[in-house]
Design an enzyme around this catalytic site. Structure first.
Site, mmCIF file in Angstrom:
data_model
loop_
_atom_site.group_PDB
_atom_site.id
_atom_site.type_symbol
_atom_site.label_atom_id
_atom_site.label_comp_id
_atom_site.label_asym_id
_atom_site.label_seq_id
_atom_site.Cartn_x
_atom_site.Cartn_y
_atom_site.Cartn_z
ATOM 1 C CG HIS A 379 20.268 -18.617 37.443
ATOM 2 N ND1 HIS A 379 20.980 -17.826 36.316
ATOM 3 C CD2 HIS A 379 21.033 -18.269 38.295
ATOM 4 C CE1 HIS A 379 22.034 -17.227 36.927
ATOM 5 N NE2 HIS A 379 22.182 -17.645 37.876
ATOM 6 C CE LYS A 570 17.889 -20.977 22.259
ATOM 7 N NZ LYS A 570 17.858 -20.059 23.351
ATOM 8 N NE ARG A 571 22.243 -29.176 27.917
ATOM 9 C CZ ARG A 571 22.601 -29.683 28.893
ATOM 10 N NH1 ARG A 571 23.733 -29.303 29.648
ATOM 11 N NH2 ARG A 571 22.134 -30.900 29.455
ATOM 12 C CE LYS A 576 17.459 -23.832 27.216
ATOM 13 N NZ LYS A 576 17.878 -22.365 27.303
ATOM 14 C CB THR A 678 23.659 -15.304 27.820
ATOM 15 O OG1 THR A 678 23.595 -16.502 28.047
ATOM 16 C CG2 THR A 678 23.074 -14.774 29.325
ATOM 17 C CE LYS A 682 26.708 -16.815 24.812
ATOM 18 N NZ LYS A 682 26.667 -18.191 25.321
HETATM 19 C C1 PLP Z 1 25.661 -18.937 25.716
HETATM 20 C C2 PLP Z 1 25.811 -20.240 25.982
HETATM 21 C C3 PLP Z 1 24.286 -20.919 26.272
HETATM 22 C C4 PLP Z 1 23.389 -20.177 26.800
HETATM 23 O O1 PLP Z 1 22.467 -20.048 25.586
HETATM 24 P P1 PLP Z 1 20.809 -19.737 25.882
HETATM 25 O O2 PLP Z 1 20.463 -19.724 24.441
HETATM 26 O O3 PLP Z 1 20.681 -18.413 26.370
HETATM 27 O O4 PLP Z 1 20.385 -20.999 26.540
HETATM 28 C C5 PLP Z 1 24.660 -22.413 26.280
HETATM 29 N N1 PLP Z 1 25.602 -22.926 25.845
HETATM 30 C C6 PLP Z 1 26.874 -22.331 25.424
HETATM 31 C C7 PLP Z 1 27.971 -23.311 25.038
HETATM 32 C C8 PLP Z 1 26.765 -21.001 25.456
HETATM 33 O O5 PLP Z 1 27.751 -20.363 25.032
#
Ligand code: PLP
Length: 843
Positions: A379, A570-571, A576, A678, A682
């Site tokens: 990952h 995102k985190r 990032k 991911t 979305k």
């Molecule tokens: C999809 C999702 C992530 C992943 O987000 P990235 O932008 O790909 O890091 C992190 N936290 C939550 C709650 C998510 O639904």
């Protein structure tokens, strides 16, 4: 003129939410009342909202159980190859609405609640998130469970039932992150079923004895693993798979062997020590913390799960129940074990231990079985995230496993030496045991050697694995390396969170796209259909209005619903690059201040995400965002043309509200650092446009949406590599780009922290002197690209056409596609959309 439809009536018309047949609704009401009475032991005079939620959850659950039992019977009779997805994280979010969606019960339940004077959406809000994950990796596991069930695979998710999931994030009055314990089980969990009859022992510590009839692991401490099963319903196919999460239980005799006067009370109190194993999720995203308790957790899930897998294999109809000695040669034909990152990597030495020590197989035979059964998903390439366990810790906790790892390594090194005679540097690089700075076990190397398939999670990431981090392994075993680009489940991330959009799509192309997302391509035929363009734009506006209400309630800021909703959730992590986003915000702010009368395209910029509690820089990034918001949001010159909001406590449930409301999705990591992402998918599926780098799955999204339909900027991986060779000098950019200099001078001069001018010194030093992620190198191109975004946003029709191309091109990013590829190319099983019989069907 007819009266406008109420929310309830509007929803009723949405066919993707299922039909609200009269009998259905009547049955639901009866069962709801039955549960309120017999399960909750309440009547309507004293019932609380929470009671109503539990009554509804139990009513919906009743529709699952018959299918669940039937599915498991079906697997027993057919004895298909089983797929085991091992993961330390399952970031499930809420379950009620997802269950209703997959069972087509949503409208019927809504109607039943409505007729009883209750609002279903309000009841849904009572459910706690199952936050047993940190971010993308854990959410991927959850999406995979949905897809595996929807594709009829005999699959199981195995993990840990953490008593406390990812912490709840509060933002203090002074703008800092505060962590609160996530006591998600406080009011009970209606979706799980404890199975104490299947409890299993897990051993730790002790020592090994090498005897004539094999190796014995003795004098161990035992902890029991108590399984809790949660049903995983497929999408309208009557399949219900199982997610089994283990909880730690001290054995009755725990610590009582050394019973002495006064020791009894202490012994009972000490049961906590054993039960702490499943107490809490480690809150690190993309970061390795070498703590003993974490290693215990990793072995806990692996040891308990492998006992389950082997028992199920042994009693399987096919197998070997009748055969005196189990034919383990058949194991790889009947079982696939997928390792979600290296966290469950101990499955490899544990399977070897069981086969060799317990089942008395010869090493070579056991090894062949092990490799053919296991597969590993990588990952990340960030070095700080790779698990490298110190040998002493390993030796103390799992002495037998360390011996097995050494034996695996001895044979592996022999093979390397024979293939590359005299290449001692290569042997050092490829060893499972790292020397220097204390010996460590490299868990990724263990996984590559012990698995028949190794995959990255987006094309660019898989290519980087082969070219850099795992180059030596790729050269030796090229056949092992694969790509499986991540995906998301369109059930949760479209039908459930954005029913309006799902319905508008269904009106054009029917409902089949929900299980076959590639059909979204058909929408390209409607890019010039003015009615469709209007519908798509209207749904977005509705979602924005709804989210704006949520924001105004929550943050007491007035939102301009005509502004562009620009979202990065995102985190919080340096790679990032939330800091790059901050620099754009400040630049935009400075421009408005400089020319207040210009017709700026208004934006509401939202950033959300949790910082690992021990990650100082990430926490200061949050503080910087709140500081910028404080200044910008209260500047009368700016007015409603720019608002900066930190979205508190970003989690699955908040993602479901924010993402459908987004116009612009920020995916701005340094090229080569975000394995896939991911979140990006979305947003794409929900009709946001992406501003992003050529990183992770952005590359493939760009390819699918077509030229010019994503806003791509910045360095490519090759540019970053080039810069690493030549050296990155932040100061060059700082002194050359006046707007960048102004931003940095403001941050370092206390413009955003007038009471504490030095507050952001660490962040300034980071950006200026030791920025591994080269924020300044992409600044200029990012700002230019943002200008272009604003220009396009001014023309709603052009914007919405790009949105349609994005939605039409998002089919590839269904986790159904991802899982179909895992199934065919790694697990050797065939996905199917066929239904099995429902319990109420005639047999
Ligand atoms: C999809 C999702 C992530 C992943 O987000 P990235 O932008 O790909 O890091 C992190 N936290 C939550 C709650 C998510 O639904």
């Amino acid at each position: 003129m007819s009266k406008p439809l109420s929310d309830h009536e509007k929803k009723k018309q949405i066919s993707v939410r299922g039909l609200a047949g009269v009998e259905n609704v009547a049955d639901l009401k009866t069962n709801f009342n039955r549960h309120l009475h017999f399960t909750l032991v309440k009547d309507r005079n004293v019932a609380t909202k929470r009671d109503y939620y539990y009554a509804l959850a139990n009513t919906v659950r009743d529709h699952v159980v018959g299918r669940w039992i039937r599915t498991q019977q079906h697997y027993y009779e057919k004895d298909p190859k089983r797929v085991y997805y091992l993961s330390l994280e399952f970031y499930m979010g809420r379950t009620l609405q997802n269950t209703m969606v997959n069972l087509a019960l949503e409208n019927a339940c809504d109607e039943a609640m409505y007729q009883m004077g209750l609002e279903m959406e309000e009841l849904e809000e009572i459910e706690e998130d199952a936050g047993l994950g940190n971010g993308g990796l854990g959410r991927l596991a959850a999406c995979f469970l949905d897809s595996m069930a929807s594709l009829g695979l005999a699959a199981y998710g195995y993990g840990i039932r953490y008593e406390f999931g990812i912490f709840n994030q509060k933002i203090s009055k002074s703008g800092y992150q505060i962590e609160e314990a996530d006591d998600w089980l406080r009011y009970g969990n209606p979706w799980e079923k404890a199975r104490p009859e299947y409890m299993r022992p897990v051993h730790y510590y002790g020592r090994t004895e090498h005897t004539p009839d094999g190796v014995k692991w003795v004098d161990t401490q035992v902890v029991l693993a108590l399984p809790y099963d949660t049903p995983v319903p497929g999408y309208r196919n009557n399949i219900v798979n199982t997610m089994r999460l283990w909880s730690a239980k001290a054995p009755c005799e725990f610590n009582l062997k050394d019973f002495n006067v006064g020791g009894y009370i202490q012994a009972v109190l000490d049961r906590n020590l054993a039960e702490n194993i499943s107490r809490v999720l480690y809150p690190n995203d993309n970061f390795f913390e070498g703590k003993e308790l974490r290693l215990k957790q990793e072995y806990f899930v692996v040891a308990a799960t492998l006992q389950d897998i082997i028992r199920r294999f042994k009693v399987s109809k096919f197998g070997s129940r009748e055969i005196a000695r189990t034919n383990f040669q058949e194991l790889p034909n009947k079982v696939a074990i997928q390792l979600n990152d290296t966290h469950p990597a101990l499955a490899i030495p544990e399977l070897m231990r069981v086969l060799v020590d317990d089942e008395k197989l010869a090493w070579d035979e056991a090894w062949d079985i092990c490799v053919r059964t296991c597969a590993y998903t990588n990952h990340t390439v960030l070095p700080e995230a790779l698990e490298r366990w110190p040998i002493d810790l390993f030796a103390k906790l799992l002495p037998r496993h360390l011996e097995i790892v050494y034996e695996i390594n001895r044979r592996h090194m022999e093979r390397v030496a024979s293939l590359y005679p005299g290449d001692f540097d290569r042997m050092r690089r490829m060893s499972l045991i790292e020397e220097g700075g204390g010996k460590r076990v490299n868990m990724a190397h263990l996984c590559i050697v012990g698995a028949h398939a190794v995959n990255g999670v987006a094309r660019i990431h898989s290519d980087i694995l082969k070219a850099t981090v795992f180059k030596d392994f790729y050269e030796m075993d090229p056949h092992k390396f694969q790509n499986k680009t991540n995906g998301i489940t369109p059930r949760r991330w479209l039908v459930m969170c954005n029913p309006g959009l799902a319905e508008v799509i269904a009106e054009k192309i029917g409902e089949d796209f929900i299980r076959d997302l590639d059909q979204l391509r058909k929408l390209e035929a409607f890019v010039n259909d003015d009615g469709f363009i209007r519908d798509i734009a209207a749904i977005k506006q509705e979602n924005k209005m709804k989210f704006a209400v949520h924001l105004e309630e929550h943050y007491k800021v007035k939102i301009n619903p005509n502004s562009m909703f620009d979202i990065q959730v995102k985190r919080i992590h340096e790679y990032k690059r939330q800091l790059l986003n901050c620099l754009h915000i400040i630049t935009f702010y400075n421009r408005i201040k400089k020319e207040p009368n210009k017709a700026w395209v208004p934006r509401t910029i939202m950033i959300g995400g949790k910082a690992a509690p021990g990650y100082h820089t990430a926490k200061m990034i949050i503080r910087l965002i709140t500081a910028i918001g404080e200044v910008v949001n209260n500047d009368p010159v700016v007015g409603d043309r720019l608002k900066v909001i930190f979205l508190e406590n970003y989690r699955v449930t908040l993602a479901e509200k924010a993402i459908p409301a987004a116009d612009l999705s920020e995916q701005i990591s340094t090229a080569g650092t975000e394995a896939s992402g991911t979140g990006n998918m979305k947003f794409m599926l929900n009709g946001a446009l992406t501003i992003g780098t050529m990183d992770g799955a952005n590359v493939e999204m760009n390819e699918e949406a077509g030229e010019g339909n994503l806003f791509i900027f910045g360095m490519r991986v090759e540019d970053v590599d080039e810069m690493d060779k030549k050296g990155y000098n932040a100061h060059d950019y700082y002194s050359r780009i006046p707007e960048l200099k102004q931003c940095m001078d403001q941050i370092s001069g206390g413009y955003f922290s007038p009471k504490e001018p030095g507050l952001f010194k660490d962040i300034v030093d980071l950006l200026m002197y030791h920025d591994r992620f080269k924020v300044f190198a992409d600044y200029e191109d990012y700002i230019k690209c943002q200008d272009h975004v604003s220009a396009v946003y001014k023309n709603p029709k052009v914007w919405t056409k790009k949105v349609i191309y994005n939605i039409a091109g998002s089919g590839k990013f269904s986790s159904d596609r991802t899982i179909s590829q895992y199934a065919r190319e790694i697990w050797g099983v065939e996905p199917t959309l066929e239904k099995i019989a429902a319990p109420d069907d005639p047999k």
